[in-house]
Design a protein around this motif. Structure first.
Motif, PDB file in Angstrom:
ATOM      1  N   LEU A   1       0.650  94.583 169.587  1.00  0.00           N
ATOM      2  CA  LEU A   1       0.641  94.596 168.129  1.00  0.00           C
ATOM      3  C   LEU A   1      -0.799  94.744 167.663  1.00  0.00           C
ATOM      4  CD1 LEU A   1       3.053  91.549 167.632  1.00  0.00           C
ATOM      5  CD2 LEU A   1       3.647  93.992 167.537  1.00  0.00           C
ATOM      6  N   ALA A   2      -1.094  95.885 167.061  1.00  0.00           N
ATOM      7  CA  ALA A   2      -2.446  96.127 166.516  1.00  0.00           C
ATOM      8  C   ALA A   2      -2.255  96.574 165.077  1.00  0.00           C
ATOM      9  CB  ALA A   2      -3.177  97.177 167.348  1.00  0.00           C
ATOM     10  N   THR A   3      -1.573  95.734 164.317  1.00  0.00           N
ATOM     11  CA  THR A   3      -1.102  96.120 162.988  1.00  0.00           C
ATOM     12  C   THR A   3      -2.125  95.879 161.890  1.00  0.00           C
ATOM     13  OG1 THR A   3       0.015  93.967 162.963  1.00  0.00           O
ATOM     14  CG2 THR A   3       1.352  95.878 163.485  1.00  0.00           C
ATOM     15  N   GLY A   4      -3.277  95.326 162.262  1.00  0.00           N
ATOM     16  CA  GLY A   4      -4.366  95.235 161.302  1.00  0.00           C
ATOM     17  C   GLY A   4      -4.130  94.256 160.179  1.00  0.00           C
ATOM     18  N   GLY A   5      -4.790  94.529 159.053  1.00  0.00           N
ATOM     19  CA  GLY A   5      -4.698  93.619 157.922  1.00  0.00           C
ATOM     20  C   GLY A   5      -4.615  94.377 156.617  1.00  0.00           C
ATOM     21  N   TYR A   6      -4.525  93.643 155.559  1.00  0.00           N
ATOM     22  CA  TYR A   6      -4.503  94.233 154.229  1.00  0.00           C
ATOM     23  C   TYR A   6      -5.250  93.290 153.304  1.00  0.00           C
ATOM     24  CZ  TYR A   6      -0.704  90.912 153.376  1.00  0.00           C
ATOM     25  OH  TYR A   6       0.042  89.766 153.257  1.00  0.00           O
ATOM     26  N   GLU A   7      -5.514  93.784 152.103  1.00  0.00           N
ATOM     27  CA  GLU A   7      -6.422  93.043 151.255  1.00  0.00           C
ATOM     28  C   GLU A   7      -5.747  91.933 150.464  1.00  0.00           C
ATOM     29  OE1 GLU A   7      -8.660  95.675 149.009  1.00  0.00           O
ATOM     30  OE2 GLU A   7     -10.407  94.378 148.978  1.00  0.00           O
ATOM     31  N   LYS A   8      -6.457  90.859 150.368  1.00  0.00           N
ATOM     32  CA  LYS A   8      -6.012  89.731 149.556  1.00  0.00           C
ATOM     33  C   LYS A   8      -6.607  89.874 148.160  1.00  0.00           C
ATOM     34  CE  LYS A   8      -7.787  85.252 150.072  1.00  0.00           C
ATOM     35  NZ  LYS A   8      -7.929  84.055 150.925  1.00  0.00           N
ATOM     36  N   VAL A   9      -5.785  89.748 147.152  1.00  0.00           N
ATOM     37  CA  VAL A   9      -6.283  89.778 145.774  1.00  0.00           C
ATOM     38  C   VAL A   9      -5.691  88.599 145.022  1.00  0.00           C
ATOM     39  CG1 VAL A   9      -6.511  91.094 143.643  1.00  0.00           C
ATOM     40  CG2 VAL A   9      -6.394  92.295 145.822  1.00  0.00           C
ATOM     41  N   LEU A  10      -6.549  87.815 144.419  1.00  0.00           N
ATOM     42  CA  LEU A  10      -6.101  86.676 143.628  1.00  0.00           C
ATOM     43  C   LEU A  10      -5.894  87.123 142.181  1.00  0.00           C
ATOM     44  CD1 LEU A  10      -8.550  84.081 145.181  1.00  0.00           C
ATOM     45  CD2 LEU A  10      -6.124  84.413 145.711  1.00  0.00           C
ATOM     46  N   PRO A  11      -4.885  86.562 141.517  1.00  0.00           N
ATOM     47  CA  PRO A  11      -4.556  87.044 140.171  1.00  0.00           C
ATOM     48  C   PRO A  11      -5.538  86.575 139.106  1.00  0.00           C
ATOM     49  CG  PRO A  11      -3.141  85.195 140.768  1.00  0.00           C
ATOM     50  CD  PRO A  11      -3.981  85.498 141.984  1.00  0.00           C
ATOM     51  N   PHE A  12      -5.619  87.345 138.046  1.00  0.00           N
ATOM     52  CA  PHE A  12      -6.383  86.959 136.853  1.00  0.00           C
ATOM     53  C   PHE A  12      -5.751  87.718 135.683  1.00  0.00           C
ATOM     54  CE2 PHE A  12      -8.396  90.408 139.153  1.00  0.00           C
ATOM     55  CZ  PHE A  12      -8.569  91.386 138.185  1.00  0.00           C
ATOM     56  N   PRO A  13      -5.965  87.278 134.469  1.00  0.00           N
ATOM     57  CA  PRO A  13      -5.330  87.957 133.343  1.00  0.00           C
ATOM     58  C   PRO A  13      -5.703  89.442 133.310  1.00  0.00           C
ATOM     59  CG  PRO A  13      -6.238  85.851 132.631  1.00  0.00           C
ATOM     60  CD  PRO A  13      -6.715  86.078 134.045  1.00  0.00           C
ATOM     61  N   GLY A  14      -4.709  90.279 133.227  1.00  0.00           N
ATOM     62  CA  GLY A  14      -4.944  91.723 133.152  1.00  0.00           C
ATOM     63  C   GLY A  14      -4.943  92.447 134.483  1.00  0.00           C
ATOM     64  N   TRP A  15      -4.702  91.742 135.574  1.00  0.00           N
ATOM     65  CA  TRP A  15      -4.838  92.379 136.891  1.00  0.00           C
ATOM     66  C   TRP A  15      -3.714  93.358 137.206  1.00  0.00           C
ATOM     67  CZ3 TRP A  15      -2.853  90.517 142.125  1.00  0.00           C
ATOM     68  CH2 TRP A  15      -1.671  89.805 141.984  1.00  0.00           C
ATOM     69  N   THR A  16      -2.661  93.378 136.371  1.00  0.00           N
ATOM     70  CA  THR A  16      -1.587  94.340 136.630  1.00  0.00           C
ATOM     71  C   THR A  16      -1.787  95.650 135.878  1.00  0.00           C
ATOM     72  OG1 THR A  16      -0.310  93.295 134.856  1.00  0.00           O
ATOM     73  CG2 THR A  16       0.152  92.555 137.088  1.00  0.00           C
ATOM     74  N   LEU A  17      -2.870  95.771 135.098  1.00  0.00           N
ATOM     75  CA  LEU A  17      -3.104  97.011 134.362  1.00  0.00           C
ATOM     76  C   LEU A  17      -3.398  98.173 135.301  1.00  0.00           C
ATOM     77  CD1 LEU A  17      -5.446  95.862 131.439  1.00  0.00           C
ATOM     78  CD2 LEU A  17      -3.214  96.986 131.181  1.00  0.00           C
ATOM     79  N   PRO A  18      -2.841  99.352 135.019  1.00  0.00           N
ATOM     80  CA  PRO A  18      -3.246 100.541 135.774  1.00  0.00           C
ATOM     81  C   PRO A  18      -4.750 100.750 135.645  1.00  0.00           C
ATOM     82  CG  PRO A  18      -1.273 100.995 134.495  1.00  0.00           C
ATOM     83  CD  PRO A  18      -1.760  99.637 134.055  1.00  0.00           C
ATOM     84  N   GLY A  19      -5.386 101.072 136.747  1.00  0.00           N
ATOM     85  CA  GLY A  19      -6.845 101.161 136.774  1.00  0.00           C
ATOM     86  C   GLY A  19      -7.450 100.003 137.547  1.00  0.00           C
ATOM     87  N   VAL A  20      -6.695  98.904 137.648  1.00  0.00           N
ATOM     88  CA  VAL A  20      -7.120  97.814 138.527  1.00  0.00           C
ATOM     89  C   VAL A  20      -6.522  98.093 139.906  1.00  0.00           C
ATOM     90  CG1 VAL A  20      -7.074  95.334 138.970  1.00  0.00           C
ATOM     91  CG2 VAL A  20      -7.142  96.180 136.606  1.00  0.00           C
TER      92      VAL A  20
END
Lengths: 99, 405, 478
Positions: free
Chosen positions: C123-142
């Protein structure tokens, strides 16, 4: 400077795909998301709860935020699916399925 | 939790059955504490679909309990329906061929005599009820009383509504006994709780709690997988399953048994359940089991072929050898009550169970005859006593703490 | 060993290093990866159709990549390695004495099945990025910082004209300099940590002069592209109606709280944000492998605790490409020995083991520096969506904790649906755990990818006896 210049890209000829019937250009090898970004489009889906716009978030197929309908198949990840000439991209609402 | 607490009733198990016992006991004026070794509703409750069914039950004590429970659920829905996602969606049982339909209608006739609403449905009406169902089915029976709740929410909301004190992460290590052997409370990893009544609502682990009180109750686990699809519009409107289902609920076969049971949910995903296997507390994923579920579901609803399964989960249903739960006081230990062993029907049967327990606790006559549910109905044979060890605790399992009590 | 040999899942640095090491020792290797080209996230290549003549302009450590790429080509040509591209693995099945079967979906639409049998799986499946939420983080462009980088490396596109790069972690430097080099205006690099103190005190760093040089290199690049770097700062809100228009940033005090009066607004049309990385552990967990916290457990040979299953690279813990290479190298050698029935000679990989030890110590130190600010969850308003898929608000999560007694991530999920959507909690788990005030545990995701029911209905059926699946019986709950 732009990314194509930076990588000294010499792509093959651009071709046409459609977004909700409107023609946009795509380069060979580009994903749906890359072509849409190039065309200045940053969102192509609305959520099924609040109807909010979404586009690319993780860019690597993990988050499923960039779901889009391609050639009538809903819920494709725009960041993974490469475009072919004539592909029909449709913005997607809610579940992407028709009730 | 402080070192020592006192109350009228300790309910062991913060699953759906424990929550219902707490609610009705509290409404009878009793002071209740609910304890669980895991989190709120972390065991079988969290691993089910939350169906409240009459359609699958033949006339008899379980159907009586289901009808009582259904009425109580409807009352609760008036109070907290949205908060627990109560939905009176109705069940549709289908038959592929005319002889199957005949058997199904005969079964429904018996149910009607016992008070179940069961509406015969011909092939055309079936397609009106479920437009996406596979073509060519002979027909079916519609059961409007079949309903659904979101089980974890229901358990959490009912415990809260009861006003009972809740102690999670508190494993019961001893049932305290007083003069004459009567219970006087429990000892937990977080202190003692003193009470003249202890209710065993420990689900699949109910046999262990019974053993702590020195009595035999052969509760065994039965593993089941559920598949969950991507969110969809309401393409499946009812709980839809095949006619051969009813014949197999009481099956004693140890082999894998599945049939297509498919239902849409308000939240979007379609649930497909469930397999039934007797494999102890084995948590490993079984591809053959999931394959059979998927194959059955796509046969019943061909459009599901291209719909994606997002996840699967498994749980262990508590069953007793005669497939009826243990409900009521244990004549062997004064003060000890049992409310466990509901197999795959615990969410549905929880309200009636809680009501009956509360009635006995309050010194009233229970509104159903408890004789068929007597907890001491299983003789201790050498074989039976050794089999209770198969309900051994979650050893080597559960990194996600799907365990009660 | 004849076929089926070793199946390597993931063609990033760890998977490639393992493939080369095992193939060089006579193991038949099937390298399975979801991308069209090998490389993984670190060496993600531009699509061939784009005709990039100078892809190295987007990359670091290009020579290492050339070595891996050429080695793979040689082994593929010689028939020792089969490279399966566009294969999205959804499940690895243990079949006892019959070995293992890797179940994949082919192609970008992921609708056609493929199965690969193997005696051993890495298994060499690597990783992915962790992002913590903040107001507005679901806007396109983020977008995630890694996502901006992936779109740049793979598609040669930018997320916008003016970008803010924010969060915490060493990846931000790479992304900020990469976006700037490709023509974006990087309005600011905003890091909640202050790595300069780390440079002064780190003993782990003293063992890695190359890393010091690497850091100095980035500093020079930031200067060259006139990227303003704001340490001990954080993005508190993203603004915009239908898409991102600006962000509000603020300074942090010593305790990690926003300092009053320091808020200011930066105009931008892209925010690349990240708070570190998380390992992909789904396949390992479904196989029954031990997972410690968020990392797959391995022994000194990179073996998991499940016989026949190895793991290497970021799935065993985040640590960058050099550590991934070392682990892959060791894993490949271990597999070769074990499949031949030999106990491996650890002396064979002494150098790699030494590098592994140093790099693990280094990244443990990095982790302690680039921790998100201690009180980030205070900035998350009740209205903020924390689960992007199911649109569950922070307020709903807090209610589940306060009103319903949820004390762990799984109960919060069951009570709120946070983590039940398309991504199955991969994205929201850290945020939900933080808002709920409970520990982050790796959620159970038995399917590593959504799988069509039609595919699942036939998975592996050719080799199953018909008697195994009697068609009867059902119930309300499992």
């Amino acid at each position: 400077m732009n990314p194509l210049e930076l990588a000294r890209a010499e792509p093959g000829p651009a071709f046409t795909v459609t977004l909700d019937g409107r023609e946009i250009d795509a380069l060979p090898g580009q994903t749906v998301a890359a072509a849409l970004w190039t065309a200045g489009v940053t969102s192509w889906r609305t959520t099924r709860g609040e109807g909010r716009p979404r586009g690319i978030f993780c860019g690597i197929g993990v988050c499923f935020d960039c779901l889009v309908t391609v050639n009538d198949r809903p819920n494709q990840r725009a960041c993974l699916v490469p475009l072919r000439p004539g592909d029909a991209i449709r913005t997607q609402e809610g579940t992407g399925h028709h009730g | 939790m402080s070192k020592r607490l006192t109350c009228d009733v300790v309910v062991v198990g913060a699953g759906m059955v424990g929550a219902a016992c707490a609610l009705y006991a509290a409404r009878a004026g009793l002071d209740v504490i609910v304890v669980d070794r895991g989190p709120m509703a972390g065991g079988t409750t969290a691993a089910g679909e939350g169906n409240l069914l009459v359609s699958d039950k033949e006339p008899g004590p379980e159907l009586g309990l289901a009808l009582l429970s259904g009425r109580l659920w409807a009352d609760l829905a008036e109070e907290v329906g949205d908060a627990i996602e109560y939905e009176l969606k109705g069940g549709v049982v289908v038959a592929a061929a005319p002889d199957g339909l005949e058997a199904l209608e005969k079964f429904a006739t018996g149910q009607r005599a016992a008070g179940v609403e069961a509406v015969p449905v011909d092939a055309d009406r079936l397609r009106e009820l479920e437009p996406q169902v596979a073509p060519g089915l002979a027909g079916g029976v519609l059961y409007p009383q079949d309903a659904q709740v979101m089980p974890t929410l229901a358990a959490a909301r009912l415990v809260r509504a009861s006003g009972a004190r809740l102690a999670t992460g508190a494993a019961v290590t001893e049932v305290l006994r007083g003069a004459g052997g009567a219970v006087r409370g429990v000892r937990t990893g977080r202190g003692e709780i003193h009470a003249p009544h202890v209710v065993n609502a420990a689900g699949t682990w109910g046999g262990e709690l019974a053993a702590l009180a020195g009595v035999h109750l052969p509760v065994l686990p039965r593993r089941g997988f559920v598949l969950v699809t991507e969110p969809l519009p309401r393409l499946v409107r009812h709980k839809v399953y095949a006619a051969d289902y009813v014949a197999d609920v009481a099956s004693d076969s140890a082999a894998l048994q599945t049939s297509p049971v498919v239902e849409g949910t308000a939240a979007g995903p379609v649930l497909i359940g469930a397999t039934r296997e007797r494999v102890g507390f084995d948590r490993s994923l079984s591809l053959p089991a999931l394959r059979a579920l998927a194959a059955g579901a796509t046969r019943l609803f061909p459009f599901l072929e291209h719909v994606r399964a997002m996840r699967t989960y498994l749980g262990f249903r508590p069953y007793l050898p005669d497939h009826l739960p243990a409900i009521g006081p244990d004549p062997r230990v004064p003060g000890l009550f049992h409310a466990c062993g509901h197999e795959g029907a615990g969410i549905g049967l929880s309200t009636g169970t809680g009501q009956l327990i509360a009635q006995v606790l309050a010194g009233e006559a229970p509104e159903l005859d408890l004789a068929p549910f007597r907890p001491d109905r299983f003789p201790v044979s050498p074989l039976a006593s050794s089999s209770s060890s198969s309900s051994k605790s979650s050893s080597g399992s559960s990194s996600d703490s799907e365990e009660a009590s | 060993m004849g076929e089926p040999g070793l199946a390597v899942i993931g063609a990033g640095p760890a998977g490639l290093a393992a493939t080369l090491a095992a193939a060089a020792r006579g193991v038949h290797v099937t390298l399975i990866d979801s991308a069209a080209e090998a490389g993984g996230q670190f060496y993600r290549q531009p699509a061939p159709g784009l005709g990039a003549r100078r892809p190295q302009a987007l990359h670091h450590q290009w020579r290492t990549w050339e070595r891996l790429r050429d080695g793979l080509r040689t082994h593929v040509r010689a028939g020792r390695v089969r490279h399966l591209t566009d294969h999205h693995v959804w499940f690895v099945e243990r079949r006892g004495a019959a070995g293992l079967t890797v179940h994949a979906l082919i192609g970008p639409e992921q609708e056609e099945p493929a199965e690969v049998r193997a005696d051993a799986v890495l298994l060499a499946t690597g990783g992915y990025e962790k992002v913590l939420p903040f107001p507005g983080w679901t806007l396109p462009g983020v977008v995630t910082a890694g996502g901006a980088q992936a779109m740049l490396k793979g598609g040669l596109v930018l997320p916008g004209r003016t970008a803010v790069v924010a969060g915490t972690g060493p990846l931000l430097l790479t992304v900020a300099t990469g976006l700037a080099a490709a023509g974006a205006t990087v309005a600011a690099l905003v890091d909640s940590a202050d790595p300069t103190s780390f440079l002064r005190r780190s003993r782990a760093l003293a063992g890695r002069p190359d890393k010091v040089a690497e850091g100095a290199g980035y500093a020079g690049l930031l200067l060259r592209h006139r990227v303003r770097t704001l340490l001990r700062h954080t993005v508190v809100q993203a603004h915009g109606a239908e898409r991102l228009e600006a962000v509000t940033i603020a300074a942090l005090d010593r305790d990690g709280r926003v300092r009053p009066g320091t808020r200011r607004r930066l105009g931008c049309d892209a925010l690349a944000v990240g708070h570190g990385m998380l390992p992909h552990t789904d396949l390992a967990d479904a196989l029954g492998c031990r997972v410690d916290g968020t990392d797959v457990y391995v022994d000194d040979e990179q073996r998991t605790d499940v016989p026949g299953v190895w793991a290497a690279g970021e799935t065993t813990g985040i640590g960058g490409s050099a550590l991934s290479l070392a682990e892959g190298h060791i894993a490949g050698r271990s597999v070769a020995a074990r499949l031949a029935g030999r106990v491996p000679d650890r002396g064979e990989w002494a150098a790699a083991a030494h590098a592994r030890e140093k790099l693990r110590a280094f990244f443990a130190a990095v982790d302690s520096v680039y921790a998100p600010p201690a009180h980030w969850a205070e900035q998350v308003t009740d209205e903020t969506v924390v689960c992007r898929c199911e649109e569950v608000s922070a307020g709903a999560v807090r209610e589940a904790v306060r009103e319903l007694g949820a004390g762990d991530l799984r109960t919060v999920k069951l009570l709120t649906r946070a983590g039940m959507g398309w991504c199955q909690g991969r994205v929201c788990e850290p945020g939900v755990a933080g808002v709920a005030g409970c520990a982050q545990t790796a959620g159970r995701r038995p399917f590593a990818r959504p799988v069509p029911l039609g595919v699942l209905a036939r998975a592996g059926e050719d080799r199953e006896s018909a008697g195994e699946t009697g068609e009867t019986g059902e119930s309300e709950e499992p």
